[in-house]
Write a protein that holds these residues in place. Structure first.
Motif: not given
Length: 70
Positions: A49-70
């Motif tokens: 999320a931090a990397k994306i927010r740095f690269d694309i500040p205008s984009l809404n970024v939400e962290t939700n680990g439950d949506l991804f396979f780990r």
């Protein structure tokens, strides 16, 4: 079923296969989505999320680990 934490159903193999198919489904868009139409994304962790927010500040970024396979 899509947002379940697990698709495993040890007591019912058919239900497990069906649930696994639902969880792994994806949406395919033949002509793609123009970047200007993407309003936000989900990511698996705060580091991403931090990397994306740095690269694309205008984009809404939400962290939700439950949506991804780990």
């Amino acid at each position: 079923m899509v947002f379940a934490r697990s698709w495993k159903h040890p007591e019912d193999q058919r239900l497990e296969w069906r649930h696994g198919s639902v969880v792994c489904a994806e949406v395919l868009i033949p002509e793609g989505v123009p970047p200007r139409d993407i309003q936000g994304i989900y990511v698996s962790c705060d580091e991403t999320a931090a990397k994306i927010r740095f690269d694309i500040p205008s984009l809404n970024v939400e962290t939700n680990g439950d949506l991804f396979f780990r």
